[in-house]
Scaffold this motif. Structure first.
Motif, PDB file in Angstrom:
ATOM      1  N   LEU A 184       0.788  -1.238   0.000  1.00  0.00           N
ATOM      2  CA  LEU A 184       0.000   0.000   0.000  1.00  0.00           C
ATOM      3  C   LEU A 184       0.819   1.287   0.000  1.00  0.00           C
ATOM      4  N   ILE A 185       1.992   1.263   0.627  1.00  0.00           N
ATOM      5  CA  ILE A 185       2.729   2.527   0.772  1.00  0.00           C
ATOM      6  C   ILE A 185       3.075   3.099  -0.606  1.00  0.00           C
ATOM      7  N   GLY A 186       2.724   4.366  -0.775  1.00  0.00           N
ATOM      8  CA  GLY A 186       2.963   5.039  -2.058  1.00  0.00           C
ATOM      9  C   GLY A 186       1.811   4.911  -3.040  1.00  0.00           C
ATOM     10  N   ARG A 187       0.798   4.119  -2.661  1.00  0.00           N
ATOM     11  CA  ARG A 187      -0.306   3.884  -3.608  1.00  0.00           C
ATOM     12  C   ARG A 187      -1.498   4.802  -3.329  1.00  0.00           C
ATOM     13  N   GLU A 188      -2.263   5.021  -4.380  1.00  0.00           N
ATOM     14  CA  GLU A 188      -3.549   5.710  -4.259  1.00  0.00           C
ATOM     15  C   GLU A 188      -4.572   4.657  -3.851  1.00  0.00           C
ATOM     16  N   VAL A 189      -5.314   4.936  -2.791  1.00  0.00           N
ATOM     17  CA  VAL A 189      -6.251   3.936  -2.266  1.00  0.00           C
ATOM     18  C   VAL A 189      -7.626   4.547  -1.999  1.00  0.00           C
ATOM     19  N   VAL A 190      -8.550   3.666  -1.700  1.00  0.00           N
ATOM     20  CA  VAL A 190      -9.857   4.093  -1.213  1.00  0.00           C
ATOM     21  C   VAL A 190     -10.006   3.534   0.200  1.00  0.00           C
ATOM     22  N   ILE A 191     -10.347   4.416   1.121  1.00  0.00           N
ATOM     23  CA  ILE A 191     -10.537   3.985   2.503  1.00  0.00           C
ATOM     24  C   ILE A 191     -12.027   3.837   2.742  1.00  0.00           C
ATOM     25  N   ILE A 192     -12.412   2.653   3.210  1.00  0.00           N
ATOM     26  CA  ILE A 192     -13.833   2.400   3.431  1.00  0.00           C
ATOM     27  C   ILE A 192     -14.097   2.444   4.928  1.00  0.00           C
ATOM     28  N   LYS A 193     -14.915   3.414   5.340  1.00  0.00           N
ATOM     29  CA  LYS A 193     -15.252   3.558   6.777  1.00  0.00           C
ATOM     30  C   LYS A 193     -16.750   3.505   6.908  1.00  0.00           C
ATOM     31  N   GLY A 194     -17.249   2.506   7.589  1.00  0.00           N
ATOM     32  CA  GLY A 194     -18.698   2.361   7.683  1.00  0.00           C
ATOM     33  C   GLY A 194     -19.253   2.314   6.277  1.00  0.00           C
ATOM     34  N   GLY A 195     -20.165   3.202   5.953  1.00  0.00           N
ATOM     35  CA  GLY A 195     -20.738   3.199   4.617  1.00  0.00           C
ATOM     36  C   GLY A 195     -20.000   4.095   3.631  1.00  0.00           C
ATOM     37  N   SER A 196     -19.109   4.948   4.140  1.00  0.00           N
ATOM     38  CA  SER A 196     -18.553   5.947   3.230  1.00  0.00           C
ATOM     39  C   SER A 196     -17.163   5.579   2.723  1.00  0.00           C
ATOM     40  N   GLN A 197     -16.796   6.188   1.615  1.00  0.00           N
ATOM     41  CA  GLN A 197     -15.504   5.907   0.996  1.00  0.00           C
ATOM     42  C   GLN A 197     -14.746   7.200   0.810  1.00  0.00           C
ATOM     43  N   GLU A 198     -13.458   7.142   0.972  1.00  0.00           N
ATOM     44  CA  GLU A 198     -12.660   8.332   0.796  1.00  0.00           C
ATOM     45  C   GLU A 198     -11.360   7.999   0.084  1.00  0.00           C
ATOM     46  N   ALA A 199     -11.005   8.838  -0.893  1.00  0.00           N
ATOM     47  CA  ALA A 199      -9.759   8.618  -1.624  1.00  0.00           C
ATOM     48  C   ALA A 199      -8.595   9.143  -0.805  1.00  0.00           C
ATOM     49  N   ALA A 200      -7.457   8.467  -0.889  1.00  0.00           N
ATOM     50  CA  ALA A 200      -6.286   8.887  -0.128  1.00  0.00           C
ATOM     51  C   ALA A 200      -5.023   8.335  -0.772  1.00  0.00           C
ATOM     52  N   LYS A 201      -3.901   8.900  -0.330  1.00  0.00           N
ATOM     53  CA  LYS A 201      -2.621   8.337  -0.734  1.00  0.00           C
ATOM     54  C   LYS A 201      -1.922   7.817   0.518  1.00  0.00           C
ATOM     55  N   VAL A 202      -1.355   6.625   0.438  1.00  0.00           N
ATOM     56  CA  VAL A 202      -0.712   6.040   1.614  1.00  0.00           C
ATOM     57  C   VAL A 202       0.720   6.544   1.719  1.00  0.00           C
ATOM     58  N   LEU A 203       1.030   7.171   2.864  1.00  0.00           N
ATOM     59  CA  LEU A 203       2.364   7.741   3.054  1.00  0.00           C
ATOM     60  C   LEU A 203       3.298   6.759   3.761  1.00  0.00           C
ATOM     61  N   GLY A 204       2.757   5.985   4.685  1.00  0.00           N
ATOM     62  CA  GLY A 204       3.640   5.089   5.428  1.00  0.00           C
ATOM     63  C   GLY A 204       2.907   4.386   6.545  1.00  0.00           C
ATOM     64  N   MET A 205       3.707   3.789   7.427  1.00  0.00           N
ATOM     65  CA  MET A 205       3.140   3.099   8.584  1.00  0.00           C
ATOM     66  C   MET A 205       3.873   3.623   9.813  1.00  0.00           C
ATOM     67  N   THR A 206       3.116   3.980  10.849  1.00  0.00           N
ATOM     68  CA  THR A 206       3.752   4.541  12.042  1.00  0.00           C
ATOM     69  C   THR A 206       4.364   3.407  12.885  1.00  0.00           C
ATOM     70  N   ASP A 207       5.176   3.787  13.867  1.00  0.00           N
ATOM     71  CA  ASP A 207       5.794   2.775  14.730  1.00  0.00           C
ATOM     72  C   ASP A 207       4.768   2.017  15.557  1.00  0.00           C
ATOM     73  N   GLU A 208       3.565   2.579  15.707  1.00  0.00           N
ATOM     74  CA  GLU A 208       2.491   1.874  16.431  1.00  0.00           C
ATOM     75  C   GLU A 208       1.759   0.912  15.511  1.00  0.00           C
ATOM     76  N   GLY A 209       2.062   0.964  14.222  1.00  0.00           N
ATOM     77  CA  GLY A 209       1.408   0.063  13.280  1.00  0.00           C
ATOM     78  C   GLY A 209       0.192   0.667  12.597  1.00  0.00           C
ATOM     79  N   PHE A 210      -0.010   1.993  12.771  1.00  0.00           N
ATOM     80  CA  PHE A 210      -1.122   2.657  12.072  1.00  0.00           C
ATOM     81  C   PHE A 210      -0.703   2.983  10.650  1.00  0.00           C
ATOM     82  N   LEU A 211      -1.706   3.044   9.769  1.00  0.00           N
ATOM     83  CA  LEU A 211      -1.426   3.435   8.396  1.00  0.00           C
ATOM     84  C   LEU A 211      -1.527   4.963   8.308  1.00  0.00           C
ATOM     85  N   GLU A 212      -0.503   5.580   7.755  1.00  0.00           N
ATOM     86  CA  GLU A 212      -0.523   7.042   7.618  1.00  0.00           C
ATOM     87  C   GLU A 212      -0.927   7.408   6.201  1.00  0.00           C
ATOM     88  N   VAL A 213      -2.025   8.153   6.083  1.00  0.00           N
ATOM     89  CA  VAL A 213      -2.523   8.494   4.744  1.00  0.00           C
ATOM     90  C   VAL A 213      -2.729   9.996   4.602  1.00  0.00           C
TER      91      VAL A 213
END
Ligand code: BT5
Length: 253
Positions: free
Chosen positions: A204-233
């Motif tokens: 995913l890192i560096g890719r254009e993605v769609v984030i699906i939250k509940g019913g809604s969708q949002e376009a984003a670019k993935v920047l990286g992963m934090t040391d806690e394991g979260f995805l940074e977009v």
């Protein structure tokens, strides 16, 4: 019979020809068995994914197993063990098959954009301490046929590598890598190697993605992963967000 050269993980293995779900069964025995017990089955008739989804687990073709772990960590650290499993499966598959396995955050392993492994981590515990943690790992090894609805998005090591692989050899490799990563996390609090692998082999890192939250969708670019394991977009309006769970799909795939 397995020749696991591990210290604790897999010292006890419960093996079934068929079962509903190794994760479901593991929950019923978790408090009575030693830390590191592994439950595996040749087939699951009620294999589960996240959020009540199904996991197709045909007989003789895959690795369907659950690790029962009793780490003395708070429940909110449980996701880190899921990342440890993803890194171990990704590295293990690469070492045994030479295939370009990638980690699709948070819990899938993909090859050529198709899912070959899913991980389902379930935690039981109280506010401060985990009673047990079940890490369910499903790997499509020698599967050829998938249910029609999965054909487009699922694959197996056999399909991608064009040869059959020894499931036992894969299990031994993955478990020994897992134990190494798990030990350094528990003993030294270090996730360094796991994070390095999850970043280096990220789908995913560096890719254009769609984030699906509940019913809604949002376009984003993935920047990286934090040391806690979260995805940074980065969202389309420029805001940076850290995502801790959920669905992310690569645009155009
Ligand atoms: C997962 O869920 O990917 C976690 C799968 C965990 C399976 C293991 S096997 C051993 C242990 N015992 C269990 O009962 N479970 C664990 P999720 O991210 O929710 O993905 C589920 C989705 O993946 C389904 O809705 C399908 O679209 C797809 N899927 C189902 N079976 C698949 C398969 N064999 N290969 C690839 N994709 C599959």
């Amino acid at each position: 019979k397995f020749n696991l050269n591990t210290r604790e993980i897999g010292k006890e293995i419960k093996y079934f020809d068929t079962i509903d779900s190794t994760n479901t069964y593991s929950k019923t025995i978790a408090l009575e068995v030693p830390h590191g017990t592994i439950v595996m089955s040749d087939e699951q008739v009620g294999g589960r994914g996240r959020l009540g989804r199904n996991w197709s687990s045909p007989k003789g073709e895959g690795i369907w197993m659950s690790l029962i772990l009793k780490p003395g960590i708070p429940p909110n650290e449980g996701m880190k063990v899921s990342h440890i499993a993803a890194a171990a499966v990704c590295k293990g598959i690469r070492e045994i098959t030479g295939l370009e396995a990638l980690v699709k955050w948070p819990n899938d392993i993909v090859i050529n954009g198709k899912k070959v492994c899913g991980i389902l981590t379930e935690v039981a515990g109280e506010l401060n301490e985990i009673h047990y943690l079940i890490v369910g790992i499903g790997i499509n090894v020698n599967n050829i046929d998938f249910p029609t609805e999965l054909e487009e998005k699922a694959s197996s090591l056999l399909i991608e590598g064009k040869k059959k692989y020894d499931r036992k050899e894969l299990i031994v490799k993955i478990i020994s890598i897992f134990e190494k990563f798990y030990d350094s996390f528990i003993k030294e609090g270090s996730l360094e190697e796991v994070l390095r692998l999850c970043r280096q082999y990220s789908a995913l890192i560096g890719r254009e993605v769609v984030i699906i939250k509940g019913g809604s969708q949002e376009a984003a670019k993935v920047l990286g992963m934090t040391d806690e394991g979260f995805l940074e977009v980065e969202l389309s309006d420029g805001r940076i967000e850290h995502i801790f769970s959920g669905e992310v799909s690569v645009r155009g795939q």
